[in-house]
Design a protein around this motif. Structure first.
Motif, PDB file in Angstrom:
ATOM      1  N   MET A  83       0.826  -1.203   0.000  1.00 31.81           N
ATOM      2  CA  MET A  83       0.000   0.000   0.000  1.00 31.81           C
ATOM      3  C   MET A  83       0.863   1.256   0.000  1.00 31.81           C
ATOM      4  SD  MET A  83      -3.007   1.223   2.624  1.00 31.81           S
ATOM      5  CE  MET A  83      -1.890   1.866   3.872  1.00 31.81           C
ATOM      6  N   PHE A  84       0.612   2.137  -0.958  1.00 28.87           N
ATOM      7  CA  PHE A  84       1.167   3.476  -0.957  1.00 28.87           C
ATOM      8  C   PHE A  84       0.161   4.393  -0.271  1.00 28.87           C
ATOM      9  CE2 PHE A  84       3.420   1.301  -4.226  1.00 28.87           C
ATOM     10  CZ  PHE A  84       4.649   1.919  -4.357  1.00 28.87           C
ATOM     11  N   ALA A  85       0.629   5.296   0.557  1.00 29.33           N
ATOM     12  CA  ALA A  85      -0.260   6.196   1.290  1.00 29.33           C
ATOM     13  C   ALA A  85       0.285   7.611   1.215  1.00 29.33           C
ATOM     14  CB  ALA A  85      -0.405   5.761   2.751  1.00 29.33           C
ATOM     15  N   ALA A  86      -0.626   8.581   1.149  1.00 29.59           N
ATOM     16  CA  ALA A  86      -0.228   9.986   1.055  1.00 29.59           C
ATOM     17  C   ALA A  86      -1.296  10.850   1.683  1.00 29.59           C
ATOM     18  CB  ALA A  86       0.005  10.392  -0.401  1.00 29.59           C
ATOM     19  N   SER A  87      -0.866  11.971   2.211  1.00 32.14           N
ATOM     20  CA  SER A  87      -1.772  12.991   2.721  1.00 32.14           C
ATOM     21  C   SER A  87      -1.692  14.256   1.875  1.00 32.14           C
ATOM     22  CB  SER A  87      -1.439  13.311   4.184  1.00 32.14           C
ATOM     23  OG  SER A  87      -2.210  14.384   4.662  1.00 32.14           O
ATOM     24  N   SER A  88      -0.470  14.643   1.521  1.00 29.34           N
ATOM     25  CA  SER A  88      -0.267  15.810   0.664  1.00 29.34           C
ATOM     26  C   SER A  88      -0.465  15.429  -0.793  1.00 29.34           C
ATOM     27  CB  SER A  88       1.138  16.381   0.884  1.00 29.34           C
ATOM     28  OG  SER A  88       1.489  17.283  -0.126  1.00 29.34           O
ATOM     29  N   LEU A  89      -1.117  16.301  -1.550  1.00 35.51           N
ATOM     30  CA  LEU A  89      -1.299  16.043  -2.975  1.00 35.51           C
ATOM     31  C   LEU A  89       0.031  16.071  -3.705  1.00 35.51           C
ATOM     32  CD1 LEU A  89      -4.551  18.045  -3.808  1.00 35.51           C
ATOM     33  CD2 LEU A  89      -4.284  15.685  -3.042  1.00 35.51           C
ATOM     34  N   SER A  90       0.965  16.882  -3.230  1.00 32.48           N
ATOM     35  CA  SER A  90       2.295  16.906  -3.828  1.00 32.48           C
ATOM     36  C   SER A  90       3.007  15.572  -3.626  1.00 32.48           C
ATOM     37  CB  SER A  90       3.117  18.052  -3.235  1.00 32.48           C
ATOM     38  OG  SER A  90       4.436  18.053  -3.738  1.00 32.48           O
ATOM     39  N   SER A  91       2.873  14.994  -2.440  1.00 28.45           N
ATOM     40  CA  SER A  91       3.475  13.689  -2.184  1.00 28.45           C
ATOM     41  C   SER A  91       2.794  12.605  -3.005  1.00 28.45           C
ATOM     42  CB  SER A  91       3.382  13.357  -0.694  1.00 28.45           C
ATOM     43  OG  SER A  91       4.170  14.252   0.070  1.00 28.45           O
ATOM     44  N   ALA A  92       1.496  12.731  -3.185  1.00 29.53           N
ATOM     45  CA  ALA A  92       0.781  11.751  -4.003  1.00 29.53           C
ATOM     46  C   ALA A  92       1.315  11.734  -5.433  1.00 29.53           C
ATOM     47  CB  ALA A  92      -0.712  12.050  -3.984  1.00 29.53           C
ATOM     48  N   SER A  93       1.611  12.907  -5.969  1.00 24.60           N
ATOM     49  CA  SER A  93       2.151  12.973  -7.328  1.00 24.60           C
ATOM     50  C   SER A  93       3.554  12.389  -7.410  1.00 24.60           C
ATOM     51  CB  SER A  93       2.162  14.427  -7.804  1.00 24.60           C
ATOM     52  OG  SER A  93       3.053  15.213  -7.026  1.00 24.60           O
ATOM     53  N   ARG A  94       4.284  12.346  -6.287  1.00 23.67           N
ATOM     54  CA  ARG A  94       5.635  11.783  -6.279  1.00 23.67           C
ATOM     55  C   ARG A  94       5.614  10.255  -6.275  1.00 23.67           C
ATOM     56  NH1 ARG A  94       9.770  15.393  -4.054  1.00 23.67           N
ATOM     57  NH2 ARG A  94       8.880  17.432  -3.631  1.00 23.67           N
ATOM     58  N   ILE A  95       4.700   9.671  -5.529  1.00 27.82           N
ATOM     59  CA  ILE A  95       4.734   8.223  -5.322  1.00 27.82           C
ATOM     60  C   ILE A  95       3.786   7.461  -6.242  1.00 27.82           C
ATOM     61  CG2 ILE A  95       5.422   8.539  -2.927  1.00 27.82           C
ATOM     62  CD1 ILE A  95       2.612   7.884  -2.077  1.00 27.82           C
ATOM     63  N   LEU A  96       2.835   8.130  -6.856  1.00 25.32           N
ATOM     64  CA  LEU A  96       1.921   7.422  -7.752  1.00 25.32           C
ATOM     65  C   LEU A  96       2.642   6.790  -8.948  1.00 25.32           C
ATOM     66  CD1 LEU A  96      -1.363   9.543  -7.760  1.00 25.32           C
ATOM     67  CD2 LEU A  96      -1.073   7.151  -7.107  1.00 25.32           C
ATOM     68  N   PRO A  97       3.626   7.466  -9.589  1.00 23.85           N
ATOM     69  CA  PRO A  97       4.353   6.779 -10.669  1.00 23.85           C
ATOM     70  C   PRO A  97       5.077   5.520 -10.204  1.00 23.85           C
ATOM     71  CG  PRO A  97       4.706   9.146 -10.793  1.00 23.85           C
ATOM     72  CD  PRO A  97       4.011   8.886  -9.495  1.00 23.85           C
ATOM     73  N   VAL A  98       5.605   5.542  -8.979  1.00 24.82           N
ATOM     74  CA  VAL A  98       6.270   4.353  -8.443  1.00 24.82           C
ATOM     75  C   VAL A  98       5.254   3.237  -8.211  1.00 24.82           C
ATOM     76  CG1 VAL A  98       7.763   3.487  -6.597  1.00 24.82           C
ATOM     77  CG2 VAL A  98       7.983   5.848  -7.356  1.00 24.82           C
ATOM     78  N   ALA A  99       4.073   3.608  -7.731  1.00 23.47           N
ATOM     79  CA  ALA A  99       3.030   2.603  -7.510  1.00 23.47           C
ATOM     80  C   ALA A  99       2.594   1.954  -8.818  1.00 23.47           C
ATOM     81  CB  ALA A  99       1.842   3.245  -6.800  1.00 23.47           C
ATOM     82  N   CYS A 100       2.434   2.756  -9.849  1.00 25.58           N
ATOM     83  CA  CYS A 100       2.033   2.203 -11.144  1.00 25.58           C
ATOM     84  C   CYS A 100       3.105   1.289 -11.716  1.00 25.58           C
ATOM     85  CB  CYS A 100       1.724   3.339 -12.114  1.00 25.58           C
ATOM     86  SG  CYS A 100       0.212   4.255 -11.714  1.00 25.58           S
ATOM     87  N   GLN A 101       4.366   1.675 -11.568  1.00 21.88           N
ATOM     88  CA  GLN A 101       5.459   0.837 -12.063  1.00 21.88           C
ATOM     89  C   GLN A 101       5.495  -0.496 -11.326  1.00 21.88           C
ATOM     90  OE1 GLN A 101       7.415   1.325 -14.659  1.00 21.88           O
ATOM     91  NE2 GLN A 101       8.458  -0.630 -14.318  1.00 21.88           N
ATOM     92  N   MET A 102       5.254  -0.463 -10.016  1.00 27.77           N
ATOM     93  CA  MET A 102       5.249  -1.707  -9.245  1.00 27.77           C
ATOM     94  C   MET A 102       4.087  -2.598  -9.666  1.00 27.77           C
ATOM     95  SD  MET A 102       5.145  -2.273  -5.099  1.00 27.77           S
ATOM     96  CE  MET A 102       6.777  -1.590  -4.866  1.00 27.77           C
ATOM     97  N   SER A 103       2.944  -2.023  -9.966  1.00 24.42           N
ATOM     98  CA  SER A 103       1.790  -2.826 -10.380  1.00 24.42           C
ATOM     99  C   SER A 103       2.052  -3.523 -11.706  1.00 24.42           C
ATOM    100  CB  SER A 103       0.548  -1.948 -10.477  1.00 24.42           C
ATOM    101  OG  SER A 103       0.664  -1.014 -11.546  1.00 24.42           O
ATOM    102  N   GLN A 104       2.853  -2.918 -12.580  1.00 30.80           N
ATOM    103  CA  GLN A 104       3.139  -3.524 -13.876  1.00 30.80           C
ATOM    104  C   GLN A 104       4.069  -4.732 -13.766  1.00 30.80           C
ATOM    105  OE1 GLN A 104       4.615  -0.356 -16.344  1.00 30.80           O
ATOM    106  NE2 GLN A 104       2.674   0.771 -16.336  1.00 30.80           N
ATOM    107  N   GLU A 105       4.793  -4.849 -12.649  1.00 29.03           N
ATOM    108  CA  GLU A 105       5.670  -5.996 -12.450  1.00 29.03           C
ATOM    109  C   GLU A 105       4.897  -7.259 -12.089  1.00 29.03           C
ATOM    110  OE1 GLU A 105       8.856  -6.045 -13.047  1.00 29.03           O
ATOM    111  OE2 GLU A 105       8.962  -3.910 -13.531  1.00 29.03           O
TER     112      GLU A 105
END
Length: 706
Positions: A147-169
Motif C-alpha cells: 500500500m502506498f499512502a499519502a496525505s499531501s497532494l504533492s506527495s501523491a504525485s511523487r509516489i503514484l508513478p512508483v506505484a504504477c510501475q510496481m503494479s506492472q511488475e
C-alpha cells in the motif's frame, strides 16, 4: 357641607383633622401608600432594563436560521451538500443538527484554517473499496498487498508513478490510500497525475469526515483508525510513504506511531526525493521481501599501517553513498598499532553518518578500535582478530559488510545490497526452494584473478539454454543487442568468496565463527604432539592466495564443505558498485614478510606468481581496474530491469570452472565426507545427500548445521 357630629363621643372633629391645607380632598379614609423610592435605585433599574433590551436585540439579529425541528430523542444528523461533507465552522456553518443545543467554544484560539473540530471519526467512502476485498480473499494473509499512502497532494504525485510501475511488475497487489485533508475527488487526482487504465492500482479514499477542519489530534486518530480498518481487510506487508518535507508531518508522525501501536506486521518504507531514480529498484521486489525490510548491516574495515591514502579514499566514497530509504549502517574501523598522522587527522574530522544524509536515527554510528600489541600477527591471530570484530544479535537479520582499504565504492553500492538481500535472501521464491540457505555472501567487486592466484579469472557468460525455444530467443536477443559481450554478461554464483568487498550473511558469519574455533582446536591438539598426531593436511594445505587475508582460507573450506556460494554481479552492474585499486596495495600483515620475497622474485625475471601461491598485486595491470560509472542502479540492471532467479545463474566451482548444480553438490558432498574423516573426528561416513550435516562430529557440534 359640614361634617356631622358624633353624638356618642360628645365632641366634634376639628377641621384640621379632616382637611389638608390647600387640598379639598378628605384624607381620613384613604389607604396607606408605599414608602417613597430613592432616586439612585431608580437609575440602576433603568440601566439593567437597557442592558436586557440590548441583549435581546443581539440575540434576535444573531439567532441561527438552520436549526431543524426539535427532537431530543434523535442523535445529531449531518447533511451534505454536493456529495461532500461540510466542515462545522462557526463562522460559515452548513452543518445541520437535529439537536437544539449548539456548543460554542470561544475560549480557545482557533487552529490554522479553522482546524478545531474534534467530533466523532467516520469514513464515508472507505468501505466501498475495502469490503469487496473480502470477496476476493484480499483479507487472507497469503495475498500479498503493498500500500502506498499519502496525505499531501504533492506527495501523491511523487509516489503514484512508483506505484504504477510496481503494479506492472505483477509481483504484488498494489493499493493507494489517500488520507488527505483535501477534498479532491479520486478521479480528478488520477487525471491530474496522468494515471490511466494501464495502472493496475486499487485506490482507497481513507479521508475522515470533516478532515479539512479537524484538529491535529483528531487527524492523527483518524489515520490510526484508517490503518486499523485497512489491515483488517487486506493486511499490507508494506506501507510506502513520501518522507520529504512535501508530506504532512502530522501524517508521517501518525504512520510511524500507529504501525507499532497496532502491532501490525507491516514495514514502513520512507521514499526519498526522486524516488523513481534513487529507489526505482523497489518496484522489482516481491511483496514477501518487505517482511524483512528492517534488516541491519554493519560495515567492518581493517586498516593497514602506512596506507592512509587508501583508507581516506574509501571513507570518502562511503560518505558520498546513497543510504536513502533506511538507517545508515554502523561503521567499525579496526586501526593498527601505529596510526599515520593523515589518518588520525582525517578521522578527527570524519562524521558518521555523513551530515548530508537526512537520517532520523542517532548519529553515534562510528566505532574506532585501536590495536595495542606491536607483535606481528600470524595466520591464527589475524583470523581470530577479524572474526571477533563483529557478532550478530539476530543472525537472520544482522549482516556485515567487509571492506578492504584498497576498495572505492560507488554511490549506488548500498542500494544494490538492499535489492539483492531482499530478492535473494528474503523473497518467497528464494526461501521456497531453500536457495537462500546456500548463499554465503554478496560480492560488490568483480574479480579479475583466480582466488588461488594462479591465473586470470573470466566471468561466465549467460547460462546455456536448456530448450530449443530458449536458444532461439537468446540468439534473437544477441542479434538485436548493440554488443554481444554486454548481452552475455550475467550475475553468477561462485563457490569462492572474496575479502575486498563482500557482505556476509549473519547466519553464515556465526557458522564461520564456530568453524574457525573448531579448526583451531584441532590444530592446537595436533601441535601438542606433532610426531604422533600431525595436523591434518586439509588444515595446512593452502588453496587461497596469500594476497588475501588468512580468514578467507577458512571461509573457502566452509563453503566447499557446505556447498555455499557467493553472488557476484554482472560486468555492467559491477561498474556501478565498486572498484579495487592496486597502486596502493598492502599485503595482509600476516604475509608482509613474504611480500618482499614475491617482489624480489618478480624483479629477478620470475612470473607474476611464486611458489608459495602468493601474487604481487603491485604488479597488476591498472587496465584490470573497473572504472566506476555514474548512473542509477535501475539503469545498470539487465534488459527490462529483471533480476534472474538462482536457477537461471551460472554456477562456478572454487577453481573457476563452470559446472552444473548436480556436479556442484556432488563435489561438496565428497569434500564434506573427506573433511569429516580427516579433521572433524567422524568415524562413520555421513549420508552423501546430507549436506547440512556438521563438518565436526565432536560433542554437541553435530546439530550446528543450518
Amino acid at each position: 357641607m359640614r361634617p356631622k357630629l358624633d353624638p356618642e363621643l360628645g365632641v366634634t372633629k376639628k377641621n384640621d383633622d379632616l382637611f389638608t391645607k390647600g387640598n379639598k380632598t378628605p384624607t381620613g379614609w384613604r389607604a396607606k401608600s408605599a414608602p417613597r423610592v430613592p432616586l439612585r435605585k431608580t437609575f440602576r433599574r433603568l440601566g439593567l432594563l437597557i442592558l436586557f433590551a440590548v441583549a435581546c436585540y443581539m440575540f434576535i439579529i444573531n439567532i441561527p436560521t438552520d436549526l431543524g425541528p426539535q427532537d431530543r430523542k434523535r442523535r445529531p444528523q449531518y447533511t451534505h451538500g454536493s456529495g461532500s461533507a461540510s466542515p462545522p465552522n462557526l463562522a460559515n456553518s452548513q452543518l445541520r443538527l437535529s439537536n437544539d443545543v449548539v456548543r460554542v467554544d470561544v475560549g480557545r484560539d482557533a487552529a490554522p484554517a479553522g482546524r478545531d473540530y474534534d467530533g466523532p471519526i467516520r469514513f464515508l467512502n472507505l468501505a466501498d473499496t475495502l469490503q469487496p476485498l473480502g470477496d476476493t480473499k484480499g483479507s487472507a494473509s497469503a495475498v500479498l498487498n503493498v500500500m502506498f499512502a499519502a496525505s499531501s497532494l504533492s506527495s501523491a504525485s511523487r509516489i503514484l508513478p512508483v506505484a504504477c510501475q510496481m503494479s506492472q511488475e505483477k509481483k504484488s497487489r498494489v493499493n493507494f490510500a489517500l488520507m488527505s485533508r483535501n477534498e479532491i475527488p479520486l478521479n480528478e487526482l488520477r487525471e491530474i497525475n496522468g494515471i490511466g487504465e494501464d495502472c493496475d492500482v486499487l485506490f482507497h479514499d481513507a479521508r475522515v469526515e470533516f478532515a479539512a477542519s479537524s484538529s491535529d489530534e483528531r487527524f492523527e486518530k483518524a489515520i490510526t483508525r484508517a490503518l486499523y480498518h485497512i489491515n483488517t481487510y487486506m493486511h499490507p506487508v508494506a506501507i510506502l510513504v513520501d518522507s520529504t518535507d512535501a508530506e504532512d508531518h502530522v501524517f508521517l508522525k501518525s504512520i510511524r506511531e500507529s504501525v507499532p501501536k497496532l502491532q501490525l506486521r507491516t514495514a514502513i518504507v520512507e521514499l526519498p526525493a526522486h524516488a523513481e531514480q534513487h529507489m526505482g529498484w523497489i518496484t522489482k521486489l516481491e511483496a514477501s521481501s518487505f517482511y524483512s525490510w528492517d534488516f541491519t548491516v554493519e560495515i567492518l574495515i581493517h586498516a593497514h599501517t602506512g596506507a592512509s591514502g587508501s583508507l581516506i579514499r574509501l571513507l570518502k566514497s562511503l560518505a558520498a553513498a546513497d543510504f536513502s530509504g533506511g538507517p545508515v549502517p554502523h561503521l567499525t574501523i579496526e586501526l593498527p598499532e601505529e596510526i599515520d598522522p593523515p589518518t588520525s587527522q582525517f578521522l578527527r574530522d570524519f562524521d558518521w553518518p555523513p551530515s548530508s544524509t537526512q537520517n532520523v536515527h542517532p548519529p553515534n554510528q562510528l566505532t574506532l578500535r585501536h590495536r595495542i600489541s606491536k607483535r606481528s600477527m600470524n595466520e591464527e591471530d589475524s583470523s581470530v582478530r577479524f572474526l571477533e570484530g563483529f557478532w550478530p544479535a539476530y543472525p537472520e537479520r544482522d549482516h556485515v559488510l567487509v571492506l578492504s582499504p584498497q576498495v572505492e565504492l560507488s554511490p549506488n553500492f548500498y542500494q544494490y545490497l538492499k535489492l539483492t538481500l531482499l530478492e535473494y535472501r528474503y523473497s518467497r521464491h528464494s526461501t521456497a526452494g531453500a536457495w537462500d540457505k546456500r548463499l554465503f555472501g554478496i560480492s560488490l567487486a568483480l574479480p579479475s584473478t583466480q582466488v588461488s592466484g594462479t591465473g586470470p579469472f573470466t566471468p561466465p557468460s549467460r547460462k546455456l539454454p536448456t530448450t530449443a525455444a530458449s536458444a532461439v530467443l537468446d540468439s534473437a536477443e544477441d542479434d538485436s543487442s548493440p554488443s554481444s559481450s554486454s548481452s552475455s554478461s550475467t550475475p553468477f554464483l561462485w563457490q569462492a568468496p572474496n575479502s575486498n568487498a563482500i557482505l556476509i550473511l549473519g547466519e553464515r558469519w556465526t557458522e564461520l565463527h564456530k568453524f574457525v574455533a573448531q579448526s583451531l582446536e584441532v590444530q592446537h591438539s595436533s601441535s601438542s604432539s606433532p610426531s604422533t598426531h600431525p595436523p591434518p593436511a586439509l588444515l595446512t594445505q593452502k588453496f587461497v592466495s596469500k594476497e588475501y587475508p588468512a580468514w578467507l582460507e577458512h571461509a573457502m573450506r566452509l563453503c566447499r564443505g557446505r556447498g555455499y556460494w557467493t553472488l557476484y554481479p554482472s560486468a555492467e552492474v559491477a561498474t556501478n558498485l565498486a572498484t579495487v585499486h592496486h597502486e596502493l596495495y598492502r599485503a595482509p600483515e600476516e604475509y608482509e614478510d613474504e611480500e618482499a620475497a614475491i617482489k624480489q622474485h618478480q624483479h629477478n625475471g620470475g612470473g607474476g606468481f611464486d611458489d608459495i601461491g602468493g601474487s604481487s598485486a603491485a604488479a597488476a595491470d591498472d587496465d584490470d581496474e573497473i572504472v566506476l560509472h555514474h548512473m542509477t542502479l535501475l539503469d545498470s540492471l539487465p534488459p527490462k530491469h529483471t533480476l534472474p532467479l538462482f536457477k537461471e545463474m551460472p554456477i562456478v566451482q572454487w577453481d573457476g570452472e563452470v559446472t552444473s548444480l548436480k556436479e556442484f553438490d556432488e563435489n561438496a558432498v565428497f569434500y564434506a565426507v573427506h573433511f569429516r574423516q580427516m579433521v572433524g573426528g567422524c568415524e562413520d561416513k555421513k549420508a552423501l545427500v546430507d549436506l547440512p550435516a556438521s563438518l565436526f562430529c565432536t560433542g554437541d557440534d553435530e546439530d550446528d548445521g543450518v
